[in-house]
Design an enzyme around this catalytic site. Structure first.
Site, mmCIF file in Angstrom:
data_model
loop_
_atom_site.group_PDB
_atom_site.id
_atom_site.type_symbol
_atom_site.label_atom_id
_atom_site.label_comp_id
_atom_site.label_asym_id
_atom_site.label_seq_id
_atom_site.Cartn_x
_atom_site.Cartn_y
_atom_site.Cartn_z
ATOM 1 N N CYS A 22 0.833 -1.193 0.000
ATOM 2 C CA CYS A 22 0.000 0.000 0.000
ATOM 3 C C CYS A 22 0.872 1.249 0.000
ATOM 4 O O CYS A 22 2.023 1.217 0.424
ATOM 5 C CB CYS A 22 -0.890 0.039 1.228
ATOM 6 S SG CYS A 22 -1.985 -1.380 1.361
ATOM 7 N N ASN A 122 -0.606 0.912 5.857
ATOM 8 C CA ASN A 122 0.353 0.161 5.044
ATOM 9 C C ASN A 122 1.053 -0.817 5.970
ATOM 10 O O ASN A 122 1.721 -0.402 6.913
ATOM 11 C CB ASN A 122 1.356 1.129 4.416
ATOM 12 C CG ASN A 122 2.456 0.436 3.617
ATOM 13 O OD1 ASN A 122 3.476 1.041 3.337
ATOM 14 N ND2 ASN A 122 2.272 -0.809 3.236
ATOM 15 N N GLY A 123 0.882 -2.111 5.724
ATOM 16 C CA GLY A 123 1.510 -3.123 6.574
ATOM 17 C C GLY A 123 0.557 -4.255 6.852
ATOM 18 O O GLY A 123 -0.375 -4.503 6.079
ATOM 19 N N TYR A 265 13.308 -4.398 -4.190
ATOM 20 C CA TYR A 265 12.303 -4.529 -5.251
ATOM 21 C C TYR A 265 11.196 -3.471 -5.239
ATOM 22 O O TYR A 265 10.825 -2.952 -6.284
ATOM 23 C CB TYR A 265 11.670 -5.916 -5.118
ATOM 24 C CG TYR A 265 10.553 -6.217 -6.097
ATOM 25 C CD1 TYR A 265 10.821 -6.674 -7.384
ATOM 26 C CD2 TYR A 265 9.223 -6.036 -5.739
ATOM 27 C CE1 TYR A 265 9.796 -6.950 -8.266
ATOM 28 C CE2 TYR A 265 8.183 -6.308 -6.626
ATOM 29 C CZ TYR A 265 8.483 -6.771 -7.890
ATOM 30 O OH TYR A 265 7.468 -7.034 -8.761
ATOM 31 N N ASP A 369 16.658 -8.953 -9.872
ATOM 32 C CA ASP A 369 16.644 -8.427 -8.496
ATOM 33 C C ASP A 369 16.318 -9.511 -7.483
ATOM 34 O O ASP A 369 16.857 -9.540 -6.375
ATOM 35 C CB ASP A 369 15.649 -7.265 -8.368
ATOM 36 C CG ASP A 369 14.285 -7.626 -8.888
ATOM 37 O OD1 ASP A 369 13.508 -8.242 -8.150
ATOM 38 O OD2 ASP A 369 14.001 -7.302 -10.062
ATOM 39 N N CYS A 405 6.238 -13.714 4.021
ATOM 40 C CA CYS A 405 6.249 -12.428 4.722
ATOM 41 C C CYS A 405 4.948 -12.292 5.502
ATOM 42 O O CYS A 405 3.874 -12.485 4.942
ATOM 43 C CB CYS A 405 6.385 -11.270 3.729
ATOM 44 S SG CYS A 405 6.255 -9.652 4.538
ATOM 45 N N CYS A 456 14.751 -5.905 8.470
ATOM 46 C CA CYS A 456 14.100 -7.215 8.448
ATOM 47 C C CYS A 456 14.533 -7.910 7.160
ATOM 48 O O CYS A 456 14.503 -7.312 6.085
ATOM 49 C CB CYS A 456 12.572 -7.055 8.454
ATOM 50 S SG CYS A 456 11.709 -8.632 8.161
ATOM 51 N N CYS A 459 12.151 -12.998 5.036
ATOM 52 C CA CYS A 459 11.785 -13.842 3.898
ATOM 53 C C CYS A 459 13.019 -14.534 3.308
ATOM 54 O O CYS A 459 12.905 -15.536 2.607
ATOM 55 C CB CYS A 459 11.046 -13.039 2.838
ATOM 56 S SG CYS A 459 11.859 -11.511 2.378
HETATM 57 S S1 SF4 Z 1 12.170 -8.286 4.434
HETATM 58 FE FE1 SF4 Z 1 10.822 -9.863 3.663
HETATM 59 S S2 SF4 Z 1 9.768 -10.686 5.489
HETATM 60 FE FE2 SF4 Z 1 10.691 -8.745 6.094
HETATM 61 S S3 SF4 Z 1 9.053 -7.236 5.809
HETATM 62 FE FE3 SF4 Z 1 10.249 -7.269 3.929
HETATM 63 S S4 SF4 Z 1 9.233 -8.715 2.545
HETATM 64 FE FE4 SF4 Z 1 8.462 -9.061 4.634
#
Ligand code: SF4
Length: 486
Positions: A22, A122-123, A265, A369, A405, A456, A459
């Protein structure tokens, strides 16, 4: 120049792109706030193409305009320009929780005991299922299947209403990834979760109006100057007295974990997110990839379109010339709003062309990517091979994606991810390329402007910075509503 051929088409048919999540835009104190919100959403269309909404206020009443589709399809600019409301928030969406359904369009607008409030999110809330179940058991009725609606139920809860700072109390109850914009009739409040997973920042225009955006590309389009990020765990209230900030958590509860995938990305290359420029981060990833995984090649080409920045970095670092291997058509229609899969896939085919003259008899270093399911990448590699490439050395500017994710990105299930349960050699074999190397986790994390442990990367590595409910997911709230098992 040759079109992606039948095999590539069929490969592409099986893989939808990773969906963005979003985008948010808010503005306080401008006579053309609604028009500017339209522009700000348009600049962030890459963050969500499913629906769009704008809520605006004249200081006393909030009105809402919204619909399914792209910003240019949803809004009539002439009608919007008739609205002279000086305060507005807007939202573009792709569903991460909540089905693709008009009732889930944001901002959510409700009237509760204190008046009207609109919310854009957003989230992804990781305790959404638990909170919703609690409210439903006490008789609350939900109109949407979006986790955002839970926030307004929390706000209207009498036990929160009477607390000294109701909004801060509500924010302390929710968990997960959230960048939020609230519109009350006379003010905007912006807030960001204590990990700062999704971006959110504030700018100012020449006339003194304040602007809140997900990405700085939306500040640029309205000629606003970047001021600062909304910090993790912070809420910023903007009203006639200007902005004022406060933290809704204790300092020790702030644990930055910015989504590294925004840099890999999602975000627009022109944007600055998490304190640095996205293009420069991707170019850095490409340079690092060239150091970690050199290849003997005649040209470096990028898999369109997101990998271009990393491919430029790889080319600069390796000294191998950058060449354009694909073209994309801007006029082939919008595949994601086509009515059925066949029409969408035909559009994909029409959009992507291999420039045969660039690749014939060449040893290609192809920079991608990221790879999700692998079917699209396989199709593109096949198209390059059939266009006459003599060797294909695929270099990926991020590590293998092996985990879902839970913080707002719509990845497929682990079983659908090409890297889950496969070695790099097995992936290489499936993609039918001569060599395949991914950027290391440390390499990727070293390319942002923040310390590596401030991102983070769950993923990629499975290390989730916020506790998750593994049984949850995109359709958790639908299952809960329908009382269906997983
Ligand atoms: S790094 Fe990966 S798991 Fe962490 S918030 Fe981004 S898409 Fe989600």
């Amino acid at each position: 120049m040759g079109r992606l051929d039948a095999e590539g088409l069929w490969a592409s048919m099986n893989e939808a792109p990773i969906r963005d999540h979003c985008g948010l835009f808010g503005i306080f104190g401008h006579p053309e706030a609604v028009d500017l919100t339209y522009l700000g959403l348009y600049a962030q269309q890459h963050r969500g193409q499913e629906s769009a909404g704008i809520c605006s206020s004249d200081g006393g009443e909030i009105v809402r305009h919204h619909g399914m589709g792209l910003v240019t399809d949803v809004f009539d600019p002439r009608r919007l320009s008739e609205l002279r409301n000086p305060v507005a928030i807007g939202h573009v969406r792709y569903s991460t929780t909540g089905l693709s359904n008009p009732v889930n369009i944001q901002p959510v607008l409700v009237t509760y005991s204190r008046g009207q409030v609109a919310v854009g999110h957003n989230g992804n809330l990781t305790n959404a299922g638990e909170l919703r179940a609690t409210y439903e058991e006490s008789g609350h009725i939900f109109q949407t299947t979006s986790d955002t609606e839970i926030i307004v139920h929390l706000l209207a809860d009498p036990s929160h209403l009477h607390s000294e700072n109701a909004l801060a109390t509500v924010l302390r109850r929710i968990e997960g990834a959230y960048s939020l914009l609230f519109l009350f009739p006379d003010k905007i409040v912006a807030a960001r979760d204590p990990c700062g997973v999704r971006p959110l920042c504030i700018g100012r225009m020449d006339n003194g109006a304040y602007v809140v955006v997900s990405e700085t590309c939306a500040l640029d389009v309205v000629d606003a100057e970047y001021l600062h990020d909304v910090e993790p765990g912070q809420m910023v209230t903007i009203d006639e007295h200007g902005p004022r900030s406060e933290y809704f958590v204790e300092p020790q509860e702030v644990r930055p974990a910015h989504c590294i995938f925004e840099l890999v990305y999602f975000a627009d290359p022109s944007s600055d997110v998490f304190g640095g420029n996205v293009h420069m981060a991707r170019e850095h990833m490409g340079r690092r990839l060239a150091q970690e995984a050199p290849a003997d090649g005649d040209v470096v080409i990028a898999v369109p379109n997101c990998a271009r920045c990393a491919a430029i970095g790889y080319s600069k670092e390796s000294g191998i010339p950058f060449e354009r291997g694909f073209t994309t058509s801007h006029y082939a229609g919008r595949s994601f709003i086509m009515p059925d899969q066949k029409a969408r896939d035909l559009t994909v085919k029409m959009k992507l062309n291999v420039i045969k003259e660039s690749v014939r008899d060449k040893r290609l270093v192809v920079v991608e990517d990221s790879i999700v399911r692998g079917t699209t990448t396989r199709g593109k590699m096949g198209a390059l091979r059939r266009a006459g490439a003599s060797e294909i050395h695929l270099r990926v500017a991020s590590p293998p994606i092996r985990h879902p994710c839970f913080y707002g990105i719509d990845f497929p299930t682990p079983g659908e991810l090409i890297a889950t349960g496969r070695t790099v050699e097995q992936i290489r074999d499936y993609l039918e390329v001569d060599s395949l190397t991914y950027l290391s986790l440390d390499g990727m994390l070293s390319c942002g402007t923040r310390p590596p442990d401030h991102y983070c990367a769950a993923c990629f590595c499975g290390d989730y910075p916020i506790p998750i409910d593994r049984a949850g997911g995109k359709l958790l709230l639908e299952r809960q509503r329908l009382r269906t098992p997983e």
